[in-house]
Design a protein around this motif. Structure first.
Motif, mmCIF file in Angstrom:
data_model
loop_
_atom_site.group_PDB
_atom_site.id
_atom_site.type_symbol
_atom_site.label_atom_id
_atom_site.label_comp_id
_atom_site.label_asym_id
_atom_site.label_seq_id
_atom_site.Cartn_x
_atom_site.Cartn_y
_atom_site.Cartn_z
ATOM 1 N N ALA A 1 0.820 -1.216 0.000
ATOM 2 C CA ALA A 1 0.000 0.000 0.000
ATOM 3 C C ALA A 1 0.852 1.264 0.000
ATOM 4 C CB ALA A 1 -0.938 -0.007 1.206
ATOM 5 N N ASN A 2 2.165 1.059 -0.078
ATOM 6 C CA ASN A 2 3.097 2.179 -0.099
ATOM 7 C C ASN A 2 2.893 3.115 1.097
ATOM 8 O OD1 ASN A 2 5.282 3.527 -1.199
ATOM 9 N ND2 ASN A 2 4.007 4.908 -2.399
ATOM 10 N N LEU A 3 2.774 2.510 2.283
ATOM 11 C CA LEU A 3 2.568 3.279 3.507
ATOM 12 C C LEU A 3 3.884 3.448 4.244
ATOM 13 C CD1 LEU A 3 -0.658 1.552 4.910
ATOM 14 C CD2 LEU A 3 -0.497 3.608 3.496
ATOM 15 N N SER A 4 3.962 4.516 5.014
ATOM 16 C CA SER A 4 5.104 4.692 5.913
ATOM 17 C C SER A 4 4.917 3.750 7.106
ATOM 18 C CB SER A 4 5.172 6.136 6.409
ATOM 19 O OG SER A 4 4.075 6.406 7.275
ATOM 20 N N ASP A 5 5.936 3.600 7.905
ATOM 21 C CA ASP A 5 5.841 2.761 9.099
ATOM 22 C C ASP A 5 4.733 3.277 10.012
ATOM 23 O OD1 ASP A 5 6.931 0.497 10.588
ATOM 24 O OD2 ASP A 5 7.529 2.000 12.066
ATOM 25 N N GLU A 6 4.678 4.590 10.193
ATOM 26 C CA GLU A 6 3.662 5.196 11.053
ATOM 27 C C GLU A 6 2.248 4.937 10.502
ATOM 28 O OE1 GLU A 6 2.399 9.679 11.873
ATOM 29 O OE2 GLU A 6 4.361 9.192 12.738
ATOM 30 N N GLN A 7 2.090 5.069 9.210
ATOM 31 C CA GLN A 7 0.785 4.825 8.598
ATOM 32 C C GLN A 7 0.366 3.361 8.738
ATOM 33 O OE1 GLN A 7 1.956 6.333 4.745
ATOM 34 N NE2 GLN A 7 0.563 8.089 4.938
ATOM 35 N N ALA A 8 1.292 2.458 8.521
ATOM 36 C CA ALA A 8 0.997 1.029 8.652
ATOM 37 C C ALA A 8 0.602 0.690 10.086
ATOM 38 C CB ALA A 8 2.204 0.200 8.220
ATOM 39 N N GLN A 9 1.301 1.269 11.055
ATOM 40 C CA GLN A 9 0.951 1.051 12.460
ATOM 41 C C GLN A 9 -0.448 1.584 12.753
ATOM 42 O OE1 GLN A 9 2.495 -0.576 14.940
ATOM 43 N NE2 GLN A 9 4.212 -1.160 13.641
ATOM 44 N N GLN A 10 -0.799 2.731 12.190
ATOM 45 C CA GLN A 10 -2.123 3.310 12.415
ATOM 46 C C GLN A 10 -3.210 2.442 11.807
ATOM 47 O OE1 GLN A 10 -2.756 5.893 14.495
ATOM 48 N NE2 GLN A 10 -4.843 5.188 14.232
ATOM 49 N N VAL A 11 -2.932 1.820 10.667
ATOM 50 C CA VAL A 11 -3.890 0.878 10.072
ATOM 51 C C VAL A 11 -4.157 -0.267 11.047
ATOM 52 C CG1 VAL A 11 -4.203 -0.861 8.259
ATOM 53 C CG2 VAL A 11 -3.388 1.423 7.669
ATOM 54 N N LEU A 12 -3.106 -0.794 11.644
ATOM 55 C CA LEU A 12 -3.280 -1.896 12.595
ATOM 56 C C LEU A 12 -4.071 -1.461 13.823
ATOM 57 C CD1 LEU A 12 0.133 -3.760 12.521
ATOM 58 C CD2 LEU A 12 -1.957 -4.245 11.255
ATOM 59 N N VAL A 13 -3.803 -0.287 14.326
ATOM 60 C CA VAL A 13 -4.558 0.228 15.472
ATOM 61 C C VAL A 13 -6.030 0.348 15.108
ATOM 62 C CG1 VAL A 13 -4.927 2.254 16.946
ATOM 63 C CG2 VAL A 13 -2.611 1.435 16.510
ATOM 64 N N THR A 14 -6.292 0.883 13.924
ATOM 65 C CA THR A 14 -7.676 1.057 13.474
ATOM 66 C C THR A 14 -8.375 -0.292 13.338
ATOM 67 O OG1 THR A 14 -7.063 3.088 12.322
ATOM 68 C CG2 THR A 14 -9.126 2.034 11.647
ATOM 69 N N LEU A 15 -7.707 -1.263 12.729
ATOM 70 C CA LEU A 15 -8.288 -2.603 12.594
ATOM 71 C C LEU A 15 -8.543 -3.247 13.946
ATOM 72 C CD1 LEU A 15 -6.211 -4.039 9.634
ATOM 73 C CD2 LEU A 15 -8.660 -3.573 9.650
ATOM 74 N N LYS A 16 -7.557 -3.154 14.824
ATOM 75 C CA LYS A 16 -7.686 -3.732 16.158
ATOM 76 C C LYS A 16 -8.878 -3.115 16.894
ATOM 77 C CE LYS A 16 -5.133 -4.027 20.499
ATOM 78 N NZ LYS A 16 -3.904 -3.670 21.202
ATOM 79 N N ASP A 17 -8.960 -1.803 16.893
ATOM 80 C CA ASP A 17 -10.047 -1.109 17.583
ATOM 81 C C ASP A 17 -11.407 -1.459 16.977
ATOM 82 O OD1 ASP A 17 -8.155 0.051 19.208
ATOM 83 O OD2 ASP A 17 -8.244 2.019 18.231
ATOM 84 N N PHE A 18 -11.481 -1.534 15.654
ATOM 85 C CA PHE A 18 -12.727 -1.853 14.971
ATOM 86 C C PHE A 18 -13.213 -3.250 15.340
ATOM 87 C CE2 PHE A 18 -15.093 -3.715 11.443
ATOM 88 C CZ PHE A 18 -16.082 -2.770 11.241
ATOM 89 N N VAL A 19 -12.320 -4.218 15.270
ATOM 90 C CA VAL A 19 -12.713 -5.603 15.571
ATOM 91 C C VAL A 19 -13.182 -5.724 17.015
ATOM 92 C CG1 VAL A 19 -11.870 -7.978 15.794
ATOM 93 C CG2 VAL A 19 -11.285 -6.631 13.769
ATOM 94 N N VAL A 20 -12.473 -5.122 17.945
ATOM 95 C CA VAL A 20 -12.859 -5.205 19.358
ATOM 96 C C VAL A 20 -14.179 -4.481 19.604
ATOM 97 C CG1 VAL A 20 -12.207 -4.486 21.701
ATOM 98 C CG2 VAL A 20 -10.517 -5.562 20.209
ATOM 99 N N GLU A 21 -14.395 -3.355 18.933
ATOM 100 C CA GLU A 21 -15.642 -2.608 19.098
ATOM 101 C C GLU A 21 -16.834 -3.391 18.544
ATOM 102 O OE1 GLU A 21 -17.688 1.177 16.925
ATOM 103 O OE2 GLU A 21 -15.614 1.463 17.597
ATOM 104 N N LYS A 22 -16.679 -3.955 17.362
ATOM 105 C CA LYS A 22 -17.791 -4.634 16.700
ATOM 106 C C LYS A 22 -17.992 -6.065 17.205
ATOM 107 C CE LYS A 22 -18.793 -1.205 14.016
ATOM 108 N NZ LYS A 22 -20.016 -0.455 14.174
ATOM 109 N N TYR A 23 -16.910 -6.692 17.646
ATOM 110 C CA TYR A 23 -16.953 -8.090 18.083
ATOM 111 C C TYR A 23 -16.222 -8.233 19.420
ATOM 112 C CZ TYR A 23 -18.015 -8.412 13.135
ATOM 113 O OH TYR A 23 -18.568 -8.219 11.896
#
Length: 59
Positions: A21-43
């Motif tokens: 996805a041509n992301l920086s390290d910081e951007q890739a980490q933020q994607v993981l945080v967003t995914l983690k938070d979403f999954v825990v919130e919804k499930y």
């Protein structure tokens, strides 16, 4: 899944996000945080599994 294996897979995912996805390290980490938070919130019943996979390293 042991902690070292899980961390290795998270690192692999970060590297794939950076490459594919041509992301920086910081951007890739933020994607993981967003995914983690979403999954825990919804499930919330998956919180233990998510914590096992991502651990406390992602913030």
């Amino acid at each position: 899944m042991n902690k070292d294996n899980a961390q290795g897979q998270v690192n692999e995912l970060v590297e794939r996000l950076k490459t594919n996805a041509n992301l920086s390290d910081e951007q890739a980490q933020q994607v993981l945080v967003t995914l983690k938070d979403f999954v825990v919130e919804k499930y919330p019943m998956l919180q233990g599994a998510v914590s096992s996979i991502f651990g406390g390293d992602i913030k």
